[in-house]
Design a protein around this motif. Structure first.
Motif, PDB file in Angstrom:
ATOM      1  N   PHE A 140      -0.071  -2.512 -12.801  1.00  0.00           N
ATOM      2  CA  PHE A 140      -0.841  -2.026 -12.135  1.00  0.00           C
ATOM      3  C   PHE A 140      -1.283  -0.383 -12.380  1.00  0.00           C
ATOM      4  CE2 PHE A 140      -3.076  -1.239  -8.131  1.00  0.00           C
ATOM      5  CZ  PHE A 140      -4.212  -2.245  -8.067  1.00  0.00           C
ATOM      6  N   ASN A 141      -0.557   0.436 -12.175  1.00  0.00           N
ATOM      7  CA  ASN A 141      -0.701   1.810 -12.462  1.00  0.00           C
ATOM      8  C   ASN A 141      -2.037   2.379 -11.629  1.00  0.00           C
ATOM      9  OD1 ASN A 141      -0.970   4.282 -14.287  1.00  0.00           O
ATOM     10  ND2 ASN A 141      -1.686   3.920 -15.454  1.00  0.00           N
ATOM     11  N   PRO A 142      -1.630   2.631 -10.483  1.00  0.00           N
ATOM     12  CA  PRO A 142      -2.466   2.914  -9.408  1.00  0.00           C
ATOM     13  C   PRO A 142      -3.701   4.199  -9.633  1.00  0.00           C
ATOM     14  CG  PRO A 142      -0.279   2.352  -8.578  1.00  0.00           C
ATOM     15  CD  PRO A 142      -0.425   2.197  -9.610  1.00  0.00           C
ATOM     16  N   ASP A 143      -3.960   4.808  -9.431  1.00  0.00           N
ATOM     17  CA  ASP A 143      -5.134   5.234  -8.978  1.00  0.00           C
ATOM     18  C   ASP A 143      -5.116   6.132  -7.810  1.00  0.00           C
ATOM     19  OD1 ASP A 143      -6.293   5.632 -11.924  1.00  0.00           O
ATOM     20  OD2 ASP A 143      -7.745   4.357 -11.389  1.00  0.00           O
ATOM     21  N   ILE A 144      -4.913   5.275  -6.503  1.00  0.00           N
ATOM     22  CA  ILE A 144      -4.427   5.362  -5.745  1.00  0.00           C
ATOM     23  C   ILE A 144      -3.853   5.279  -5.076  1.00  0.00           C
ATOM     24  CG2 ILE A 144      -6.299   6.005  -3.149  1.00  0.00           C
ATOM     25  CD1 ILE A 144      -6.998   7.631  -5.209  1.00  0.00           C
ATOM     26  N   VAL A 145      -2.931   5.616  -4.116  1.00  0.00           N
ATOM     27  CA  VAL A 145      -2.364   4.863  -3.159  1.00  0.00           C
ATOM     28  C   VAL A 145      -2.493   4.964  -1.920  1.00  0.00           C
ATOM     29  CG1 VAL A 145       0.286   4.477  -2.085  1.00  0.00           C
ATOM     30  CG2 VAL A 145      -0.267   5.005  -4.813  1.00  0.00           C
ATOM     31  N   PHE A 146      -2.517   3.515  -0.729  1.00  0.00           N
ATOM     32  CA  PHE A 146      -3.281   4.242   0.368  1.00  0.00           C
ATOM     33  C   PHE A 146      -2.667   3.531   2.016  1.00  0.00           C
ATOM     34  CE2 PHE A 146      -5.589   2.190   4.307  1.00  0.00           C
ATOM     35  CZ  PHE A 146      -6.453   3.529   4.822  1.00  0.00           C
ATOM     36  N   LEU A 147      -2.005   4.168   2.328  1.00  0.00           N
ATOM     37  CA  LEU A 147      -0.951   3.218   3.322  1.00  0.00           C
ATOM     38  C   LEU A 147      -0.909   4.169   4.868  1.00  0.00           C
ATOM     39  CD1 LEU A 147       2.756   4.974   3.096  1.00  0.00           C
ATOM     40  CD2 LEU A 147       0.751   5.370   1.769  1.00  0.00           C
ATOM     41  N   PHE A 148      -0.356   3.272   5.993  1.00  0.00           N
ATOM     42  CA  PHE A 148      -0.643   3.918   7.307  1.00  0.00           C
ATOM     43  C   PHE A 148       0.289   5.245   7.557  1.00  0.00           C
ATOM     44  CE2 PHE A 148      -3.988   0.615   7.233  1.00  0.00           C
ATOM     45  CZ  PHE A 148      -3.813   0.421   8.600  1.00  0.00           C
ATOM     46  N   ALA A 149       0.339   5.748   7.955  1.00  0.00           N
ATOM     47  CA  ALA A 149       1.040   7.094   8.173  1.00  0.00           C
ATOM     48  C   ALA A 149       2.336   7.043   9.078  1.00  0.00           C
ATOM     49  CB  ALA A 149       0.190   8.063   8.986  1.00  0.00           C
ATOM     50  N   LYS A 150       3.630   5.459   8.375  1.00  0.00           N
ATOM     51  CA  LYS A 150       4.594   5.545   9.109  1.00  0.00           C
ATOM     52  C   LYS A 150       6.403   5.742   8.664  1.00  0.00           C
ATOM     53  CE  LYS A 150       2.725   2.105  12.040  1.00  0.00           C
ATOM     54  NZ  LYS A 150       2.940   0.344  12.882  1.00  0.00           N
ATOM     55  N   ALA A 151       7.241   6.283   9.135  1.00  0.00           N
ATOM     56  CA  ALA A 151       8.203   6.965   8.198  1.00  0.00           C
ATOM     57  C   ALA A 151       9.551   5.551   7.862  1.00  0.00           C
ATOM     58  CB  ALA A 151       9.068   7.503   9.500  1.00  0.00           C
ATOM     59  N   ASP A 152       8.898   4.648   8.161  1.00  0.00           N
ATOM     60  CA  ASP A 152       9.822   3.118   7.540  1.00  0.00           C
ATOM     61  C   ASP A 152      10.347   3.626   6.500  1.00  0.00           C
ATOM     62  OD1 ASP A 152       7.569   2.216   9.237  1.00  0.00           O
ATOM     63  OD2 ASP A 152       9.043   0.401   9.793  1.00  0.00           O
ATOM     64  N   ALA A 153      11.377   3.116   6.181  1.00  0.00           N
ATOM     65  CA  ALA A 153      12.508   3.786   4.805  1.00  0.00           C
ATOM     66  C   ALA A 153      11.549   2.662   3.457  1.00  0.00           C
ATOM     67  CB  ALA A 153      13.313   3.124   5.119  1.00  0.00           C
ATOM     68  N   GLN A 154      10.720   1.250   3.270  1.00  0.00           N
ATOM     69  CA  GLN A 154      10.255   0.954   2.930  1.00  0.00           C
ATOM     70  C   GLN A 154       9.514   1.810   2.332  1.00  0.00           C
ATOM     71  OE1 GLN A 154      11.108   0.011   5.444  1.00  0.00           O
ATOM     72  NE2 GLN A 154      10.655  -2.457   5.289  1.00  0.00           N
ATOM     73  N   TYR A 155       8.131   2.203   2.834  1.00  0.00           N
ATOM     74  CA  TYR A 155       7.041   3.151   3.427  1.00  0.00           C
ATOM     75  C   TYR A 155       7.377   4.123   2.806  1.00  0.00           C
ATOM     76  CZ  TYR A 155       3.644   0.808   6.164  1.00  0.00           C
ATOM     77  OH  TYR A 155       2.274  -0.179   6.139  1.00  0.00           O
ATOM     78  N   TYR A 156       8.337   5.481   2.715  1.00  0.00           N
ATOM     79  CA  TYR A 156       9.111   6.122   2.313  1.00  0.00           C
ATOM     80  C   TYR A 156       9.282   6.356   0.832  1.00  0.00           C
ATOM     81  CZ  TYR A 156      11.318  11.027   1.493  1.00  0.00           C
ATOM     82  OH  TYR A 156      11.501  12.048   0.482  1.00  0.00           O
ATOM     83  N   HIS A 157      10.143   5.681   0.973  1.00  0.00           N
ATOM     84  CA  HIS A 157      10.779   5.488  -0.611  1.00  0.00           C
ATOM     85  C   HIS A 157      10.277   4.203  -1.609  1.00  0.00           C
ATOM     86  CE1 HIS A 157      14.158   7.269   0.607  1.00  0.00           C
ATOM     87  NE2 HIS A 157      14.896   6.602   1.183  1.00  0.00           N
ATOM     88  N   SER A 158       8.439   3.628  -1.441  1.00  0.00           N
ATOM     89  CA  SER A 158       7.638   3.288  -2.560  1.00  0.00           C
ATOM     90  C   SER A 158       6.934   4.196  -3.003  1.00  0.00           C
ATOM     91  CB  SER A 158       6.747   2.548  -1.346  1.00  0.00           C
ATOM     92  OG  SER A 158       7.435   1.429  -1.410  1.00  0.00           O
ATOM     93  N   VAL A 159       6.280   5.098  -1.651  1.00  0.00           N
ATOM     94  CA  VAL A 159       5.367   6.815  -2.766  1.00  0.00           C
ATOM     95  C   VAL A 159       6.034   7.604  -2.999  1.00  0.00           C
ATOM     96  CG1 VAL A 159       4.750   8.624  -1.079  1.00  0.00           C
ATOM     97  CG2 VAL A 159       4.294   5.996   0.227  1.00  0.00           C
TER      98      VAL A 159
END
Length: 422
Positions: free
Chosen positions: A129-148
């Motif tokens: 997919f090679n994203p230009d932008i990553v958009f997410l809600f600001a939370k500290a779940d491990a899935q969120y953090y390690h994906s980013v």
């Protein structure tokens, strides 16, 4: 432009996250979207076609087998709705929320933090997919953090965080090791972000002071404004649509009792729509001769339901610990109510962003004293002949201040500005 939306739940317009993201990104031209999410639930929206799913179930299975977790799939726009087989998962999540079984979250967080799910399937999907932008809600779940973290280190994508709830204060209010870990992750997410949004002016200021960064105000836009018809029917129909978390169930029980007591010569109905699951005893405490719990409905149905009502309710708890959790948040349901053509009734304490903002909107009825709930609702129901003018004033304000075209154009311009910095 290629935008990757990272979320715990699937991009589904029947939940708050899904309809908020669709509100921001609907009708964007020359833009591709992919949703990376971490539940079994199926997506349902008219914006995104590409998905990568890694669920708790997938991740746990991969620990005990050689099977690699994670699945990429596409949904054609004409399909709109996939078969959703995540009913059991929803019930489990609701159960964990209601009874605050935090140790389960700690165990799952530990397993997600191992990042075994970031395998060839995951890496291939991100690379393709090679994203230009990553958009997410600001939370500290491990899935969120390690994906980013992975995307930041392995792509050129810009990271955009949206603070819709003040989770950081919740993390900092507790002294245990897990909460400290979440607070640390949250701070590191802020450091990785290239653009920061917050849902209320108060949160923009509060987070700006904490993290020393600029937060831009971002709220849902209003579209498809409904015809004003409040007060034109024989009776009065009042509706609440939203979750029952953060003490809202208890305050709704109190409002329900007040509505029943206030109902006199004019027939009054109070309908509550929510995806949260209630026990038999909770239903008995909530329902009465005027109030009925209606369960979950798709977002497009909720839009129609609140447009056909006379009064739409937004409620917050008066409990001190709950006030702290939602103090800086601005409910996305407020925007839905503003465009509905119905009178907006807000019940909640002073000092909460949603309540304070509602006081500035013409035509809105605000009850900010828990002792005045019964009298306030009685007085509003007795103003049936004024409801039409109140709703008209509110909708005029929404058109002038919250139109969706303005919101979408501003986000698009912000994103283009980020990409020009490469």
């Amino acid at each position: 432009m290629r935008i990757l939306v990272v979320s715990i739940n699937a991009w589904d317009d029947t939940n708050s996250l899904g309809n908020t993201v669709s509100n921001f990104f609907g009708n964007w031209e020359e833009t591709q979207f992919m949703n990376l999410y971490f539940r079994e639930s199926a997506p349902s929206n008219e914006v995104c076609q590409k998905y990568f799913r890694v669920s708790d179930k997938m991740m746990l299975k991969s620990i005990f087998s050689a099977q690699k977790c994670g699945k990429y799939f596409e949904v054609e726009k004409k399909e709109k709705k996939m078969k959703n087989s995540a009913g059991g998962e929803k019930k489990l999540v609701s159960f964990l929320h209601r009874y605050n079984l935090s140790f389960i979250y700690r165990i799952m967080d530990f397993l997600w933090e191992k990042c075994s799910w970031q395998n060839e399937n995951f890496k291939s999907a991100i690379k393709s997919f090679n994203p230009d932008i990553v958009f997410l809600f600001a939370k500290a779940d491990a899935q969120y953090y390690h994906s980013v973290k992975y995307i930041k280190e392995n792509t050129h994508a810009k990271i955009v965080l949206f603070a819709a709830d003040d989770v950081y204060s919740v993390y900092k209010s507790k002294d245990d090791a897990y909460s400290k870990k979440l607070a640390g992750r949250f701070t590191r997410l802020m450091d990785m972000a290239d653009k920061l949004y917050a849902i209320s002016p108060a949160m923009c200021r509060y987070y700006g002071d904490i993290f020393g960064k600029r937060f831009n105000l971002l709220q849902k836009g209003c579209d498809k404004f409904s015809q004003v018809n409040a007060g034109t029917s024989e009776g009065i129909k009042m509706v609440y649509a939203g979750n029952l978390l953060y003490g809202r169930y208890d305050i709704l029980c109190r409002i329900s009792a007040a509505v029943e007591k206030a109902a006199g010569k004019i027939p009054v109905s109070f309908q509550i729509y929510s995806g949260d699951i209630l026990s038999e005893s909770e239903l008995r405490a909530l329902e009465n001769s005027c109030t009925k719990f209606m369960g979950r409905r798709p977002y497009h149905e909720i839009e129609k339901i609140i447009a056909e009502s006379d009064i739409v309710l937004h409620a917050e708890s008066f409990e001190p610990d709950k006030i702290k959790e939602v103090k800086y948040s601005f409910s996305t349901k407020i925007t839905d109510c503003l465009k509905s053509g119905s009178v907006l009734l807000v019940v909640g304490p002073c000092g909460i962003a949603s309540v304070d903002y509602a006081k500035c909107i013409p035509g809105v009825c605000v009850i900010d004293d828990i002792k005045m709930i019964e009298d306030g609702i009685t007085q509003l129901l007795e103003k049936k002949e004024l409801l039409y003018d109140m709703a008209t004033d509110t909708q005029k304000f929404a058109v002038e201040n919250h139109h969706i075209d303005f919101v979408r154009k501003r986000i698009h311009k912000d994103f283009e500005g980020l990409l020009e910095k490469w």
